[in-house]
Structure formats: structure tokens, C-alpha cells
Design an enzyme around this catalytic site. Structure first.
Site, PDB file in Angstrom:
ATOM      1  N   GLU A 139       0.121   1.389 -26.425  1.00 21.35           N
ATOM      2  CA  GLU A 139       0.113   2.603 -25.595  1.00 21.35           C
ATOM      3  C   GLU A 139      -0.315   2.163 -24.202  1.00 21.35           C
ATOM      4  OE1 GLU A 139       0.936   5.624 -26.299  1.00 21.35           O
ATOM      5  OE2 GLU A 139       1.181   5.506 -28.459  1.00 21.35           O
ATOM      6  N   CYS A 144      -3.008   8.543 -18.153  1.00 20.91           N
ATOM      7  CA  CYS A 144      -1.769   7.766 -18.301  1.00 20.91           C
ATOM      8  C   CYS A 144      -0.535   8.650 -18.121  1.00 20.91           C
ATOM      9  CB  CYS A 144      -1.736   7.085 -19.663  1.00 20.91           C
ATOM     10  SG  CYS A 144      -1.921   8.218 -21.035  1.00 20.91           S
TER      11      CYS A 144
HETATM   12  P1  NAD Z   1      -7.202  -2.508 -19.656  1.00 23.86           P
HETATM   13  O1  NAD Z   1      -5.903  -3.029 -20.100  1.00 23.86           O
HETATM   14  O2  NAD Z   1      -7.867  -3.175 -18.523  1.00 23.86           O
HETATM   15  O3  NAD Z   1      -8.260  -2.550 -20.865  1.00 23.86           O
HETATM   16  C1  NAD Z   1      -8.005  -1.899 -22.090  1.00 23.86           C
HETATM   17  C2  NAD Z   1      -8.861  -2.530 -23.168  1.00 23.86           C
HETATM   18  O4  NAD Z   1      -8.401  -3.861 -23.408  1.00 23.86           O
HETATM   19  C3  NAD Z   1     -10.338  -2.658 -22.816  1.00 23.86           C
HETATM   20  O5  NAD Z   1     -11.097  -2.312 -23.947  1.00 23.86           O
HETATM   21  C4  NAD Z   1     -10.484  -4.135 -22.500  1.00 23.86           C
HETATM   22  O6  NAD Z   1     -11.760  -4.667 -22.697  1.00 23.86           O
HETATM   23  C5  NAD Z   1      -9.511  -4.740 -23.496  1.00 23.86           C
HETATM   24  N1  NAD Z   1      -9.063  -6.108 -23.172  1.00 23.86           N
HETATM   25  C6  NAD Z   1      -9.006  -6.717 -21.967  1.00 23.86           C
HETATM   26  N2  NAD Z   1      -8.506  -7.977 -22.097  1.00 23.86           N
HETATM   27  C7  NAD Z   1      -8.243  -8.149 -23.423  1.00 23.86           C
HETATM   28  C8  NAD Z   1      -7.707  -9.225 -24.187  1.00 23.86           C
HETATM   29  N3  NAD Z   1      -7.326 -10.378 -23.618  1.00 23.86           N
HETATM   30  N4  NAD Z   1      -7.551  -9.043 -25.510  1.00 23.86           N
HETATM   31  C9  NAD Z   1      -7.892  -7.881 -26.100  1.00 23.86           C
HETATM   32  N5  NAD Z   1      -8.428  -6.836 -25.439  1.00 23.86           N
HETATM   33  C10 NAD Z   1      -8.588  -6.964 -24.105  1.00 23.86           C
HETATM   34  O7  NAD Z   1      -6.986  -0.956 -19.379  1.00 23.86           O
HETATM   35  P2  NAD Z   1      -8.002   0.078 -18.759  1.00 23.86           P
HETATM   36  O8  NAD Z   1      -8.173  -0.261 -17.306  1.00 23.86           O
HETATM   37  O9  NAD Z   1      -9.209   0.176 -19.622  1.00 23.86           O
HETATM   38  O10 NAD Z   1      -7.185   1.443 -18.907  1.00 23.86           O
HETATM   39  C11 NAD Z   1      -6.295   1.906 -17.948  1.00 23.86           C
HETATM   40  C12 NAD Z   1      -4.870   1.697 -18.398  1.00 23.86           C
HETATM   41  O11 NAD Z   1      -4.673   2.264 -19.684  1.00 23.86           O
HETATM   42  C13 NAD Z   1      -3.861   2.364 -17.495  1.00 23.86           C
HETATM   43  O12 NAD Z   1      -2.776   1.512 -17.258  1.00 23.86           O
HETATM   44  C14 NAD Z   1      -3.407   3.565 -18.312  1.00 23.86           C
HETATM   45  O13 NAD Z   1      -2.123   4.046 -17.986  1.00 23.86           O
HETATM   46  C15 NAD Z   1      -3.491   3.035 -19.694  1.00 23.86           C
HETATM   47  N6  NAD Z   1      -3.610   4.119 -20.662  1.00 23.86           N
HETATM   48  C16 NAD Z   1      -2.565   4.362 -21.504  1.00 23.86           C
HETATM   49  C17 NAD Z   1      -2.637   5.409 -22.409  1.00 23.86           C
HETATM   50  C18 NAD Z   1      -1.507   5.706 -23.359  1.00 23.86           C
HETATM   51  O14 NAD Z   1      -1.736   6.423 -24.318  1.00 23.86           O
HETATM   52  N7  NAD Z   1      -0.320   5.185 -23.158  1.00 23.86           N
HETATM   53  C19 NAD Z   1      -3.782   6.204 -22.451  1.00 23.86           C
HETATM   54  C20 NAD Z   1      -4.813   5.927 -21.569  1.00 23.86           C
HETATM   55  C21 NAD Z   1      -4.718   4.879 -20.697  1.00 23.86           C
END
Ligand code: NAD
Length: 526
Positions: free
Chosen positions: A255, A289
């Protein structure tokens, strides 16, 4: 401006302490609205994550063996505990995320309580084994069973830390799995609160575990023997996470980001469309998002719509939700302020005009003014890249065809919106938009519709959460096939293979699969 600069380390892109995956300094959580240090959470090491998953696996064995109705009853007890502790959750959400209290209540606690209720209501029927009517081999019978996968990993972002995490955790648990959650390092305290409420409600402690940490803790979760992963986050991290799951052949749901277009047709209700743009663009300070990230307004209504949208935007009340009821809260993750500024500068340099907002807000904390930019086009990053902040760009279009073409000209495809007084016409336009969900005359609300599948196309991800299919995918699908009519000591298709049996099967195949009337097909047998 007096802005308090948070010491919060930037961990979403994999930086921050603990890069070696062996834990390290605790995570510090700061209030975005005030800069106040709220508390600390462990930076869980890879070893600790493996141990948590091992405990979860043992707990799952007993849980997965319970009748689904019993599991649902217990999940409803957890739901009740959430509802009982609403004020405490709203308070923490509003402090740790700088969210208005209405949004903490309506977009987080209420949605999570509803998800739990929905999954508990549909699970007994949705997960019931069912028979498939075999179309050809009528002497056999087949059934489909939904078998819990084992331990499901959930990696979640910071924008809706309560409901997004529980959406996936509760679906996994209702379906008979254990769940291990790696919440965002930006909002760890709300995840620890979820765990505290879970344990306090008398739920099996090891069945749901929270491993707080940075990117490496998430990477360790993928490498710890889980059977499925649900990831919600950015496209960049999603790429790495999907690759890591692929390497280990772990099924995953991605997602990812969005760039939702809103098409305002010539016959759109201007007041409703303007109100929807403001709500869809600035709820949760635009950190959604499915936020309205670009508006394509038909030239017949463009100016009136822009004017009304700007007027409503200027009337919004922004501030610290801890002090008063505000419409727009803080920016949870400080780097999003730089992202917003970069997009606005690029747009203005290329000829766009800021009609409302446009800068960091004065005062304590991390605030960015709700911003409307007019005169945008696809040469500007604000129209093509995810903003994830309170900035809504407007572009005038000459026709609906142009709007559809531009809306589809994106690497992302999560939500899209069409506004028109002619709902049937809007639905036909919706069918042509490349997005996982399209709402007509509404915004954002499908995130709170557990009945419907949710997810993206293109780089917004793959797989779906919510809905019956979302619940079922938490299970392995097992097919069981048994005899209806025994065929004796062996089937005619088994050994030995002879010339006459080959000829007989070939004629039988032609009789079954040739076009033509019944008599002609029977004739094929002889
Ligand atoms: P992010 O990708 O920076 O982090 C998301 C999660 O991934 C965090 O818990 C982070 O610690 C973890 N993470 C980071 N590196 C990792 C790795 N190498 N392996 C495994 N996990 C890792 O995203 P964010 O800044 O927390 O959230 C914002 C983004 O999320 C935006 O792009 C938004 O559009 C998206 N989002 C999507 C939805 C959806 O349902 N499609 C919903 C909410 C947010």
C-alpha cells in the site's frame, strides 16, 4: 517564526540509529505541535524481532485452532477496550501526530473500532469452507478451506498510526494468524498504546506484538520467518520491501503513495466541490495517501471554483490541537515541510501563483499553511510527484477528455475523484481513470469503508486490504478434493497407456470440446 526544531531522527528512509540492525539508542518521540519530548520507545534489534516472531508463532497455534466465532468474540472485547479508552487514545494521537481531536476520533479510533466490528461480523461466513461445483469431473467433490498463514508482519507509516496498523493487524488476527507490528519510528508511542490496550483487554499477549524501531527493524521483521507481510508506506521503501519479500518468497501487499486527481466537470456543484477540495487536501494537514493532490477544473467553472476554494481555505483554523479545537494540525514528519516548499518554489518559478498559504506557519511547532496554487501544469513537480502535505495545485482544462488524459498521466494510481451533478456520467468517467478507487462527489471516505477493497494500481502498489477478499487473503487457500462416486481399483486415465485408450480419450475430448450440436458431438465418439 519561533519554530521548535524537532530532534527527531529521520528514519523512514532507513537512516537513524540502529542501521546495523542490532537495536541501539531508544527512539524519542516528539510532539509536532510543540516540540515537547513525549517519551521513548525501544529500538528493537534483529534478534529481539526474531524472538518476538517465534513467540507469536507459538501463540498462533492455539489461536488458529479456535473456532472463528470464538476468535471474533475475543476481538470484539479488544474493540470494546478501544472504545472505552477513546479519550486517552485521542489525546495521545493528537499529541504524537499533532492531529485535530476530531480527526483522531473520527479518522482513527472510530475507523479502527468499525474495522474490528466489520471483520468480526463477516469472518464466520467469509472464512467458512465451501464446496466448488466441478464442471467436468462429476465423480469428485471439491472444497475450499481458508487456513491461517501463521505469523503476519505489518509495517506501517506515521500518518494514521492507529487505524492503518490495526486495519491489517485485526484482519490477520480474525483470520487466525498472529501479528507482529513494526510501526513508524515517527509515531511509536501510539503503537505501544495499542499493545497496552490489547494486553489490558485480556487478549493472548504473544498473539499481537509490537516491535518499535527504524527501517532495519522492519527489514529484520521480513527476515524473521513471517508468512506474509502487509506494508504501508512510500514507493521508495516499498520497492526495497517488495524485493526483500521476493527474495524470501513471502507474499506481500504493498500500500504505497498516491497522487489523487480531482476532476471538476463543468456541471459540478461548486460549493460541494470547493468544500471537498479543502477537506480532501487539508484533512490531517494533507498527510493522507488519498489526499486531493491535484485539481483539474473545467474552464467553465475553474475561476469560480478556485475563488471559493481559496475563500474556504483562508477561513481554516490551524494550530496546536492540544490547546483548542482546530481544523488543521501540525506536520507530523518535519521533512514534509521541505518537500512542500520545494514543490511550491518549482511551481512559482515556472509561472504558478500562490493563492492561499504557501509557507511555514509562525509560532511553536511544525506547521505549514494550507496552500492553494493556481495556474499549474504538468511541467511542475507539484502536479506529478506526491506532496503529502497541505498543498493543492489547480490546473484549468478545456475538456473532460483532457482532464482524464492528465489524471492518468501519473506513475501513481491510488484514489481519484470526479465531481459532476450527473452521477451516471461521472461513473462513466470514473471507469476510465487509472486508480484503485474512484469516488464520485466525495473525497477520502473509502479509507473508512471496510466493506470495499482498498489498494492501488501502478506504483501505488499491489494487492488489496479490507473487504471479504482482504480478509481471505490473510489465509492460505487450501483445496480438498474427495470422491463422490468411487471408480473401483483404478481410474481409466491411469496406467497402462494403450493405443485403444488413447483413441478413446481423443474421441471423448472432441465430443466434449467441439463446437456444434449435441448429435454432431455425440457422433465424434464413434
Ligand atoms: P516510509 O516508507 O518512509 O516508512 C514506512 C515504514 O517502513 C516505516 O515503519 C519505516 O520504518 C519502515 N521501513 C523503512 N525502511 C525499511 C526497510 N528497509 N525495510 C522494512 N521497513 C522499512 O513511509 P512513511 O513516510 O512512514 O509514510 C508515508 C508514505 O506512506 C507516503 O508515501 C504515503 O502515501 C504512504 N501511505 C500509503 C497508504 C496506503 O494505504 N496506500 C496509507 C498511508 C500512507
Amino acid at each position: 517564526m519561533g519554530q521548535v526544531v524537532s530532534e527527531r531522527p529521520i528514519g523512514g528512509n532507513g537512516s537513524g540509529p540502529g542501521m546495523n540492525g542490532h537495536g541501539g539508542a531508544a527512539i524519542r518521540s516528539y510532539a509536532p505541535a510543540t516540540g515537547e519530548l513525549l517519551g521513548e520507545a525501544p529500538n528493537t534489534s534483529a534478534e529481539e524481532v526474531r524472538a518476538a516472531v517465534a513467540r507469536a508463532r507459538r501463540a498462533q497455534e492455539a489461536w488458529g485452532a479456535l473456532p472463528v466465532e470464538e476468535r471474533c468474540q475475543r476481538v470484539l472485547r479488544f474493540r470494546d477496550a478501544i472504545v472505552d479508552r477513546t479519550d486517552e487514545i485521542v489525546d495521545l494521537l493528537s499529541r504524537e501526530c499533532g492531529k485535530p481531536r476530531h480527526e483522531a476520533l473520527l479518522h482513527e479510533v472510530l475507523v479502527a473500532a468499525d474495522m474490528a466490528t466489520y471483520f468480526a461480523q463477516i469472518a464466520p461466513k467469509a472464512l467458512e469452507p465451501h464446496e466448488i461445483k466441478l464442471h467436468l469431473f462429476k465423480h469428485r467433490r471439491s472444497w475450499v478451506h481458508y487456513v491461517p498463514r501463521g505469523v503476519v508482519g505489518v509495517i506501517s507509516p506515521w500518518n494514521f498510526p492507529f487505524q492503518l496498523a490495526l486495519r491489517d493487524v485485526l484482519a490477520a488476527i480474525v483470520a487466525g494468524n498472529a501479528a507482529v507490528l513494526k510501526p513508524s519510528e515517527v509515531t511509536p508511542l501510539i503503537a505501544l498504546k495499542q499493545k497496552e490496550i490489547w494486553d489490558g483487554a485480556g487478549m493472548p499477549e504473544d498473539l499481537f506484538q509490537v516491535v518499535t524501531g527504524y527501517g532495519p527493524t522492519g527489514a529484520a521483521l521480513i527476515d524473521s520467518g513471517i508468512q506474509m507481510l502487509l506494508f504501508t508506506g512510500s514507493v521508495g521503501t516499498g520497492r526495497k520491501v517488495a524485493a526483500a519479500c521476493g527474495e524470501r518468497l513471502i507474499p506481500c501487499v504493498m500500500e504505497l503513495g498516491g497522487k489523487a486527481p480531482l476532476i471538476a466537470c463543468a456541471d459540478a456543484d461548486i460549493e460541494r466541490t470547493a468544500q471537498a477540495i479543502v477537506f480532501g487536501g487539508f484533512a490531517n494537514a494533507g498527510q493522507v495517501c488519498v489526499a486531493v493532490e491535484r485539481v483539474y477544473a473545467h474552464r467553465e467553472i475553474h475561476d469560480r471554483l478556485l475563488e471559493r476554494t481559496v475563500e474556504i481555505t483562508k477561513g481554516l483554523n490551524q494550530g496546536d490541537p492540544g490547546k483548542e479545537f482546530v481544523d488543521v494540525g501540525a506536520i507530523i514528519f518535519p521533512p514534509q515541510i521541505d518537500v512542500a516548499e520545494r514543490h511550491i518554489k518549482d511551481a512559482v518559478d515556472k509561472g504558478a501563483t500562490v493563492k492561499a498559504g504557501g509557507k511555514r506557519a509562525p509560532g511553536q511547532g511544525q506547521f505549514f499553511e494550507p496552500t492553494i496554487i493556481a495556474g499549474c501544469d504538468h511541467a511542475m513537480t507539484v502536479m506529478t510527484e506526491e506532496i503529502f502535505g497541505p498543498v493543492v495545485p489547480f490546473m484549468q482544462v478545456a475538456t473532460e477528455e483532457e482532464a482524464i488524459r492528465l489524471a492518468n498521466e501519473s506513475h501513481l494510481g491510488l484514489n481519484a475523484y470526479v465531481f459532476s451533478e450527473d452521477t451516471d456520467h461521472a461513473r462513466r468517467l470514473a471507469e476510465r481513470l487509472q486508480a484503485g478507487s474512484v469516488l464520485v462527489n466525495d473525497v477520502l471516505m473509502n479509507g473508512a469503508l471496510p466493506d470495499a477493497p482498498f489498494g492501488g494500481v501502478k506504483q501505488s502498489g499491489f494487492g488489496r486490504v479490507m473487504g471479504e477478499d482482504g480478509l481471505r487473503q490473510m489465509c492460505d487457500v487450501k483445496h480438498i478434493n474427495a470422491d463422490r462416486i468411487a471408480l473401483g481399483s483404478k481410474d481409466p486415465t491411469w496406467f497402462p497407456y494403450t493405443a485403444s485408450s488413447y483413441s478413446w480419450f481423443k474421441r471423448g475430448m472432441r465430443a466434449l470440446f467441439s463446437s456444434g450440436g449435441f448429435l454432431r458431438r455425440i457422433g465424434e465418439l464413434f
